[in-house]
Design an enzyme around this catalytic site. Structure first.
Site, PDB file in Angstrom:
ATOM      1  N   GLU A  27     -60.199 -28.469 -36.835  1.00  0.00           N
ATOM      2  CA  GLU A  27     -59.529 -29.770 -36.694  1.00  0.00           C
ATOM      3  C   GLU A  27     -58.550 -30.049 -37.829  1.00  0.00           C
ATOM      4  O   GLU A  27     -57.672 -30.897 -37.693  1.00  0.00           O
ATOM      5  CB  GLU A  27     -60.575 -30.895 -36.664  1.00  0.00           C
ATOM      6  CG  GLU A  27     -61.463 -30.873 -35.447  1.00  0.00           C
ATOM      7  CD  GLU A  27     -62.343 -32.100 -35.376  1.00  0.00           C
ATOM      8  OE1 GLU A  27     -63.324 -32.173 -36.139  1.00  0.00           O
ATOM      9  OE2 GLU A  27     -62.032 -32.990 -34.564  1.00  0.00           O
ATOM     10  N   TYR A  68     -45.614 -57.941 -32.633  1.00  0.00           N
ATOM     11  CA  TYR A  68     -46.526 -56.829 -32.301  1.00  0.00           C
ATOM     12  C   TYR A  68     -45.828 -55.482 -32.418  1.00  0.00           C
ATOM     13  O   TYR A  68     -46.464 -54.467 -32.688  1.00  0.00           O
ATOM     14  CB  TYR A  68     -47.166 -56.999 -30.915  1.00  0.00           C
ATOM     15  CG  TYR A  68     -46.245 -57.426 -29.803  1.00  0.00           C
ATOM     16  CD1 TYR A  68     -45.272 -56.590 -29.310  1.00  0.00           C
ATOM     17  CD2 TYR A  68     -46.368 -58.697 -29.251  1.00  0.00           C
ATOM     18  CE1 TYR A  68     -44.434 -56.996 -28.289  1.00  0.00           C
ATOM     19  CE2 TYR A  68     -45.542 -59.117 -28.226  1.00  0.00           C
ATOM     20  CZ  TYR A  68     -44.563 -58.260 -27.745  1.00  0.00           C
ATOM     21  OH  TYR A  68     -43.739 -58.671 -26.747  1.00  0.00           O
ATOM     22  N   VAL A  89     -63.295 -40.899 -38.272  1.00  0.00           N
ATOM     23  CA  VAL A  89     -62.603 -42.016 -37.625  1.00  0.00           C
ATOM     24  C   VAL A  89     -62.952 -43.332 -38.336  1.00  0.00           C
ATOM     25  O   VAL A  89     -62.140 -44.259 -38.354  1.00  0.00           O
ATOM     26  CB  VAL A  89     -62.941 -42.087 -36.122  1.00  0.00           C
ATOM     27  CG1 VAL A  89     -62.351 -40.911 -35.377  1.00  0.00           C
ATOM     28  CG2 VAL A  89     -64.442 -42.212 -35.874  1.00  0.00           C
ATOM     29  N   GLU A  90     -64.134 -43.399 -38.940  1.00  0.00           N
ATOM     30  CA  GLU A  90     -64.523 -44.608 -39.670  1.00  0.00           C
ATOM     31  C   GLU A  90     -63.540 -44.920 -40.809  1.00  0.00           C
ATOM     32  O   GLU A  90     -63.147 -46.066 -41.020  1.00  0.00           O
ATOM     33  CB  GLU A  90     -65.933 -44.452 -40.256  1.00  0.00           C
ATOM     34  CG  GLU A  90     -67.062 -44.587 -39.265  1.00  0.00           C
ATOM     35  CD  GLU A  90     -67.425 -43.283 -38.552  1.00  0.00           C
ATOM     36  OE1 GLU A  90     -66.619 -42.336 -38.565  1.00  0.00           O
ATOM     37  OE2 GLU A  90     -68.530 -43.225 -37.977  1.00  0.00           O
ATOM     38  N   LYS A  92     -61.074 -41.448 -29.846  1.00  0.00           N
ATOM     39  CA  LYS A  92     -60.677 -40.047 -30.000  1.00  0.00           C
ATOM     40  C   LYS A  92     -61.002 -39.360 -28.678  1.00  0.00           C
ATOM     41  O   LYS A  92     -62.149 -38.953 -28.439  1.00  0.00           O
ATOM     42  CB  LYS A  92     -61.460 -39.439 -31.175  1.00  0.00           C
ATOM     43  CG  LYS A  92     -60.984 -38.074 -31.633  1.00  0.00           C
ATOM     44  CD  LYS A  92     -61.775 -37.643 -32.872  1.00  0.00           C
ATOM     45  CE  LYS A  92     -61.354 -36.279 -33.360  1.00  0.00           C
ATOM     46  NZ  LYS A  92     -62.160 -35.818 -34.503  1.00  0.00           N
TER      47      LYS A  92
HETATM   48  N1  LIG Z   1     -69.421 -41.146 -36.476  1.00  0.00           N
HETATM   49  C1  LIG Z   1     -68.639 -40.031 -36.396  1.00  0.00           C
HETATM   50  N2  LIG Z   1     -69.135 -38.927 -35.842  1.00  0.00           N
HETATM   51  C2  LIG Z   1     -68.359 -37.821 -35.777  1.00  0.00           C
HETATM   52  C3  LIG Z   1     -67.048 -37.817 -36.255  1.00  0.00           C
HETATM   53  C4  LIG Z   1     -66.554 -39.030 -36.827  1.00  0.00           C
HETATM   54  O1  LIG Z   1     -65.385 -39.112 -37.278  1.00  0.00           O
HETATM   55  N3  LIG Z   1     -67.372 -40.112 -36.878  1.00  0.00           N
HETATM   56  N4  LIG Z   1     -66.277 -36.706 -36.132  1.00  0.00           N
HETATM   57  C5  LIG Z   1     -66.733 -35.599 -35.580  1.00  0.00           C
HETATM   58  C6  LIG Z   1     -65.850 -34.447 -35.334  1.00  0.00           C
HETATM   59  O2  LIG Z   1     -64.654 -34.504 -36.056  1.00  0.00           O
HETATM   60  C7  LIG Z   1     -65.612 -34.408 -33.827  1.00  0.00           C
HETATM   61  O3  LIG Z   1     -64.754 -35.499 -33.434  1.00  0.00           O
HETATM   62  C8  LIG Z   1     -65.014 -33.131 -33.353  1.00  0.00           C
HETATM   63  O4  LIG Z   1     -65.224 -32.983 -31.986  1.00  0.00           O
HETATM   64  C9  LIG Z   1     -68.114 -35.469 -35.113  1.00  0.00           C
HETATM   65  N5  LIG Z   1     -68.877 -36.691 -35.240  1.00  0.00           N
END
Ligand SMILES: Nc1nc2c(c(=O)[nH]1)N=C([C@H](O)[C@@H](O)CO)CN2
Length: 122
Positions: free
Chosen positions: A21, A53, A72-73, A98
């Site tokens: 990734e 916006y 992503v958090e 995502k």
């Molecule tokens: N709570 C999360 N769990 C996961 C994340 C994330 O960003 N926050 N990311 C991954 C991996 O990058 C996934 O998206 C790849 O498929 C896994 N779990």
């Protein structure tokens, strides 16, 4: 409080915890809601009195495209910070999705809501 929203804002960026990734850009989709009193804009028909916006979407897109976070958090928290710091909103709610990250799901991600207390633009 009124709401100004941006639906399905699509941005490509580097995001993810796995090695593969880190080498690609992936699509993220954001739904953004912002608390903003629209009365002054409605009464004057003046964009300068509105929450633009388009300006929010541009700022978020430019920021997200420039980042390389793992989680992503982290990205959603910093995106909310950007909105609160740069625009005079009372609160912001962001759903960051995502798509295709987990087999069998349409999308995964997080939703947060943050208020402007203690932020610069208010
Ligand atoms: N709570 C999360 N769990 C996961 C994340 C994330 O960003 N926050 N990311 C991954 C991996 O990058 C996934 O998206 C790849 O498929 C896994 N779990």
């Amino acid at each position: 409080m009124d709401t100004v929203f941006i639906e399905q804002l699509t941005v490509d960026t580097v995001i993810g915890v796995y090695d593969w990734e880190r080498k690609i850009r992936q699509k993220l989709i954001l739904d953004v809601e912002m608390g903003f009193d629209i009365k002054a804009a409605a009464a004057s028909d003046d964009l300068s009195k509105a929450l633009d916006y388009s300006a929010v979407a541009t700022a978020l897109t430019q920021f997200i495209e420039s980042t390389e976070f793992k989680l992503v958090e982290t990205l959603v928290e910093q995106s909310a910070e950007l909105v609160l710091n740069q625009f005079a909103v009372a609160w912001v709610k962001i759903k960051l999705a995502k798509p295709g990250a987990v087999r069998g799901s349409r999308a995964v991600g997080v939703t947060i809501m943050r208020t402007a207390e203690g932020h610069g633009a208010n």
